[in-house]
Motif scaffolding. Structure first.
Motif, PDB file in Angstrom:
ATOM      1  N   TYR A 120       0.867  -1.175   0.000  1.00  0.00           N
ATOM      2  CA  TYR A 120       0.000   0.000   0.000  1.00  0.00           C
ATOM      3  C   TYR A 120       0.901   1.222   0.000  1.00  0.00           C
ATOM      4  N   GLN A 121       0.707   2.095  -0.967  1.00  0.00           N
ATOM      5  CA  GLN A 121       1.543   3.293  -1.128  1.00  0.00           C
ATOM      6  C   GLN A 121       3.027   2.920  -1.121  1.00  0.00           C
ATOM      7  N   ASP A 122       3.331   1.893  -1.919  1.00  0.00           N
ATOM      8  CA  ASP A 122       4.708   1.453  -2.174  1.00  0.00           C
ATOM      9  C   ASP A 122       5.418   0.834  -0.971  1.00  0.00           C
ATOM     10  N   THR A 123       4.691   0.478   0.056  1.00  0.00           N
ATOM     11  CA  THR A 123       5.269  -0.183   1.220  1.00  0.00           C
ATOM     12  C   THR A 123       4.541  -1.489   1.487  1.00  0.00           C
ATOM     13  N   ALA A 124       5.300  -2.546   1.770  1.00  0.00           N
ATOM     14  CA  ALA A 124       4.687  -3.838   2.094  1.00  0.00           C
ATOM     15  C   ALA A 124       4.316  -3.874   3.566  1.00  0.00           C
ATOM     16  N   TYR A 125       3.094  -4.349   3.841  1.00  0.00           N
ATOM     17  CA  TYR A 125       2.614  -4.448   5.215  1.00  0.00           C
ATOM     18  C   TYR A 125       2.241  -5.892   5.570  1.00  0.00           C
ATOM     19  N   GLY A 126       2.868  -6.823   4.919  1.00  0.00           N
ATOM     20  CA  GLY A 126       2.602  -8.222   5.200  1.00  0.00           C
ATOM     21  C   GLY A 126       3.453  -9.092   4.311  1.00  0.00           C
ATOM     22  N   VAL A 127       3.189 -10.392   4.357  1.00  0.00           N
ATOM     23  CA  VAL A 127       3.917 -11.358   3.547  1.00  0.00           C
ATOM     24  C   VAL A 127       2.905 -12.308   2.918  1.00  0.00           C
ATOM     25  N   PRO A 128       3.013 -12.588   1.623  1.00  0.00           N
ATOM     26  CA  PRO A 128       2.074 -13.528   0.997  1.00  0.00           C
ATOM     27  C   PRO A 128       2.169 -14.915   1.641  1.00  0.00           C
ATOM     28  N   PHE A 129       1.028 -15.529   1.858  1.00  0.00           N
ATOM     29  CA  PHE A 129       0.979 -16.866   2.452  1.00  0.00           C
ATOM     30  C   PHE A 129       0.266 -17.831   1.512  1.00  0.00           C
ATOM     31  N   ILE A 130      -1.026 -17.622   1.314  1.00  0.00           N
ATOM     32  CA  ILE A 130      -1.805 -18.449   0.395  1.00  0.00           C
ATOM     33  C   ILE A 130      -1.957 -17.693  -0.926  1.00  0.00           C
ATOM     34  N   ALA A 131      -1.454 -18.261  -1.995  1.00  0.00           N
ATOM     35  CA  ALA A 131      -1.659 -17.685  -3.325  1.00  0.00           C
ATOM     36  C   ALA A 131      -2.985 -18.203  -3.880  1.00  0.00           C
ATOM     37  N   ASP A 132      -3.573 -17.432  -4.754  1.00  0.00           N
ATOM     38  CA  ASP A 132      -4.767 -17.916  -5.440  1.00  0.00           C
ATOM     39  C   ASP A 132      -4.868 -17.236  -6.790  1.00  0.00           C
ATOM     40  N   THR A 133      -5.195 -17.998  -7.788  1.00  0.00           N
ATOM     41  CA  THR A 133      -5.457 -17.474  -9.120  1.00  0.00           C
ATOM     42  C   THR A 133      -6.322 -18.490  -9.835  1.00  0.00           C
ATOM     43  N   THR A 143       5.440 -30.594  -7.344  1.00  0.00           N
ATOM     44  CA  THR A 143       5.715 -31.027  -8.718  1.00  0.00           C
ATOM     45  C   THR A 143       5.056 -32.353  -9.049  1.00  0.00           C
ATOM     46  N   GLY A 144       4.725 -33.130  -8.033  1.00  0.00           N
ATOM     47  CA  GLY A 144       4.118 -34.436  -8.279  1.00  0.00           C
ATOM     48  C   GLY A 144       2.677 -34.372  -8.746  1.00  0.00           C
ATOM     49  N   ASN A 145       2.027 -33.227  -8.604  1.00  0.00           N
ATOM     50  CA  ASN A 145       0.633 -33.069  -9.027  1.00  0.00           C
ATOM     51  C   ASN A 145       0.612 -32.322 -10.362  1.00  0.00           C
ATOM     52  N   THR A 146       0.461 -33.070 -11.449  1.00  0.00           N
ATOM     53  CA  THR A 146       0.529 -32.462 -12.783  1.00  0.00           C
ATOM     54  C   THR A 146      -0.604 -31.472 -13.037  1.00  0.00           C
ATOM     55  N   LYS A 147      -1.711 -31.618 -12.329  1.00  0.00           N
ATOM     56  CA  LYS A 147      -2.834 -30.715 -12.569  1.00  0.00           C
ATOM     57  C   LYS A 147      -2.615 -29.345 -11.937  1.00  0.00           C
ATOM     58  N   LEU A 148      -1.537 -29.214 -11.168  1.00  0.00           N
ATOM     59  CA  LEU A 148      -1.188 -27.908 -10.615  1.00  0.00           C
ATOM     60  C   LEU A 148      -0.250 -27.130 -11.529  1.00  0.00           C
ATOM     61  N   ALA A 149       0.250 -27.775 -12.589  1.00  0.00           N
ATOM     62  CA  ALA A 149       1.224 -27.119 -13.475  1.00  0.00           C
ATOM     63  C   ALA A 149       0.659 -25.839 -14.085  1.00  0.00           C
ATOM     64  N   ALA A 150      -0.623 -25.842 -14.434  1.00  0.00           N
ATOM     65  CA  ALA A 150      -1.222 -24.645 -15.024  1.00  0.00           C
ATOM     66  C   ALA A 150      -1.242 -23.495 -14.027  1.00  0.00           C
ATOM     67  N   PHE A 151      -1.459 -23.806 -12.752  1.00  0.00           N
ATOM     68  CA  PHE A 151      -1.451 -22.766 -11.729  1.00  0.00           C
ATOM     69  C   PHE A 151      -0.049 -22.186 -11.563  1.00  0.00           C
ATOM     70  N   ARG A 152       0.948 -23.073 -11.567  1.00  0.00           N
ATOM     71  CA  ARG A 152       2.334 -22.592 -11.444  1.00  0.00           C
ATOM     72  C   ARG A 152       2.673 -21.637 -12.581  1.00  0.00           C
ATOM     73  N   GLU A 153       2.254 -21.971 -13.782  1.00  0.00           N
ATOM     74  CA  GLU A 153       2.515 -21.104 -14.935  1.00  0.00           C
ATOM     75  C   GLU A 153       1.747 -19.793 -14.814  1.00  0.00           C
ATOM     76  N   GLN A 154       0.485 -19.871 -14.355  1.00  0.00           N
ATOM     77  CA  GLN A 154      -0.345 -18.681 -14.244  1.00  0.00           C
ATOM     78  C   GLN A 154       0.183 -17.716 -13.185  1.00  0.00           C
ATOM     79  N   LEU A 155       0.715 -18.260 -12.087  1.00  0.00           N
ATOM     80  CA  LEU A 155       1.212 -17.408 -11.009  1.00  0.00           C
ATOM     81  C   LEU A 155       2.363 -16.510 -11.446  1.00  0.00           C
ATOM     82  N   ASP A 156       3.077 -16.907 -12.475  1.00  0.00           N
ATOM     83  CA  ASP A 156       4.179 -16.077 -12.982  1.00  0.00           C
ATOM     84  C   ASP A 156       3.683 -14.765 -13.574  1.00  0.00           C
ATOM     85  N   VAL A 157       2.418 -14.705 -13.995  1.00  0.00           N
ATOM     86  CA  VAL A 157       1.921 -13.525 -14.714  1.00  0.00           C
ATOM     87  C   VAL A 157       0.721 -12.880 -14.018  1.00  0.00           C
ATOM     88  N   THR A 158       0.535 -13.187 -12.742  1.00  0.00           N
ATOM     89  CA  THR A 158      -0.601 -12.591 -12.035  1.00  0.00           C
ATOM     90  C   THR A 158      -0.316 -11.151 -11.648  1.00  0.00           C
TER      91      THR A 158
END
Length: 426
Positions: free
Chosen positions: A141-154, A363-378
């Protein structure tokens, strides 16, 4: 979709908390404190109180016990808070100066609560480079971080391979034009080659539709807000392009407008594709493992560029905390790659730390690969204290478009006018 998706309504309690916030301590105009403390040396000591969100979280409790083993003089006490009560409980606690040491915070609430001077700025020892850029942006917020990401979602595209095959679609296209053609081909088989199929898409309208539409704007190369000029930009060609793409799905009757349960429809074969988060895949696997072989995931189709929405939950340390050093050390521990991988494996949530995705549990869950790719561009939505109001307006106008009650031009004009009237807040 995500915890973030459960947007809290503004109630009298929440409003009272906001009014109290301007009367206590720092003034509303002074803004939050941007000075970040450094973490002390040595192990954590003392009691650390934490609010988690939703149901009791055994995986989080397990990680807390591991933290206590490594820090014998520390005692972590976790209290679950229902999501539907969380927003008002948090704002009331900030206003009263009596919150926990640390809490999970829905990512779209961060700006509002940071503006109330509720959180400590993130210590420099915790590096933004360890996290997906879009997820880290949700903490700022206003160029300062006030927390740390924990659960990602996309969100990504879920598709039924058995239904797609009967429409001649072996692999859905990765671009807008091709994917729209795929949807049209799927829709043509409804009630015919696919007798149970009703809709090619489960695109959402109504409540929280903004979560799925905003990435379309970014994919078109645009945005809805310019932080430099501090003006909304709903009146741009890129927004028009995103509205047109969204509206045509409904105009061509390829998605329901009657609040159909998309996840259930996908399960039952009534809907061929669905844009949703990781929880849907977890539910499908848990409730209907026999369908595992007939559904896959893919990143969102690309227009001019790839983009997705960064949602989820962040960890924040309250300014009212009496044990900030231990609280931050607990936050740092929870967000280390190894521990986020363990949390993701135990809960089905997406880790926000990049390194966690190298863990074999991910990495063992192939159905998560799309999420890993998507998180790079969120990307994160605008860090505005009025964001919940803006999001509600977007939902309302998108519904009018989906129902054919407004044109793209009508919606653009309404969004620009209403957002400008609401303003950006503090």
């Amino acid at each position: 979709m995500s915890r973030t998706a459960r947007v809290a309504r503004v109630t009298s309690a929440g409003l009272a908390a906001l009014l109290l916030a301007t009367a206590c301590g720092r003034s509303a105009d002074s803004g939050p404190d941007k000075e970040a403390a450094s973490l002390g040396e040595g192990p954590a000591k003392g009691t650390v109180t934490m609010w988690s969100m939703g149901d009791p979280d055994p995986t989080l409790e397990s990680l807390a016990k591991e933290f206590e083993k490594r820090n014998p003089d520390a005692d972590v006490r976790i209290t679950p808070v229902p999501w539907d009560a969380a927003h008002d409980k948090l704002t009331t606690a900030i206003a009263g100066g009596n919150g926990p040491d640390v809490s999970l915070i829905g990512s779209t609430w961060m700006a509002e609560m940071a503006a109330m001077n509720g959180f400590e700025a993130t210590p420099k020892e915790i590096s933004a480079a360890s996290f997906f850029p879009g997820q880290w942006a949700t903490t700022t917020y206003q160029d300062t971080a006030y927390g740390v990401p924990f659960i990602a979602d996309t969100s990504v595209i879920y598709y039924r391979t058995d239904i797609a095959a009967k429409a001649g679609v072996t692999q859905p296209a990765t671009d807008w034009k091709g994917f729209a053609e795929n949807l049209a081909a799927l829709q043509k088989t409804a009630g015919k080659q696919n007798p149970e199929l009703r809709y090619a898409s489960g695109m959402q309208t109504g409540f929280n539709a903004w979560l799925f539409w905003l990435p379309l704007v970014w994919q078109s190369g645009g945005d809805i807000y310019d932080p430099k000029s501090k003006k909304f930009t709903f009146d741009t060609p890129e927004v028009a392009e995103a509205l047109t793409y969204y509206g045509e799905i409904f105009a061509n009757k390829m998605a329901p407008t009657d609040k159909t349960d998309g996840q259930q429809g996908f399960h039952d074969g009534l809907i061929a594709t669905l844009q949703q988060g990781a929880s849907v895949g977890g539910n499908l696997h848990k409730d209907s493992p026999e369908l595992d072989a007939v559904w896959k995931t893919m990143p969102l189709p690309v227009n001019k560029e790839a983009a997705g929405l960064a949602g989820g939950s962040d960890l924040a340390v309250f300014r009212s905390s009496d044990n900030k050093d231990a609280a931050w050390k607990f936050v740092r521990f929870l967000t280390e790659a190894e521990n986020l991988a363990a949390y993701g494996a135990g809960t089905g949530q997406l880790p926000a730390a990049i390194g966690a995705w190298d863990d074999e549990r991910m990495t063992g869950n192939t159905k998560l690969a799309a999420f890993r790719e998507q998180l790079d561009v969120t990307k994160a939505p605008p860090a505005l204290t009025t964001w919940q109001q803006i999001a509600s307006v977007i939902d309302s106008e998108l519904e009018k478009l989906a129902l054919g009650k407004a044109t793209v031009q009508d919606v653009q004009k309404a969004l620009q006018s209403k957002a400008t009237s609401i303003g950006t807040g503090r």
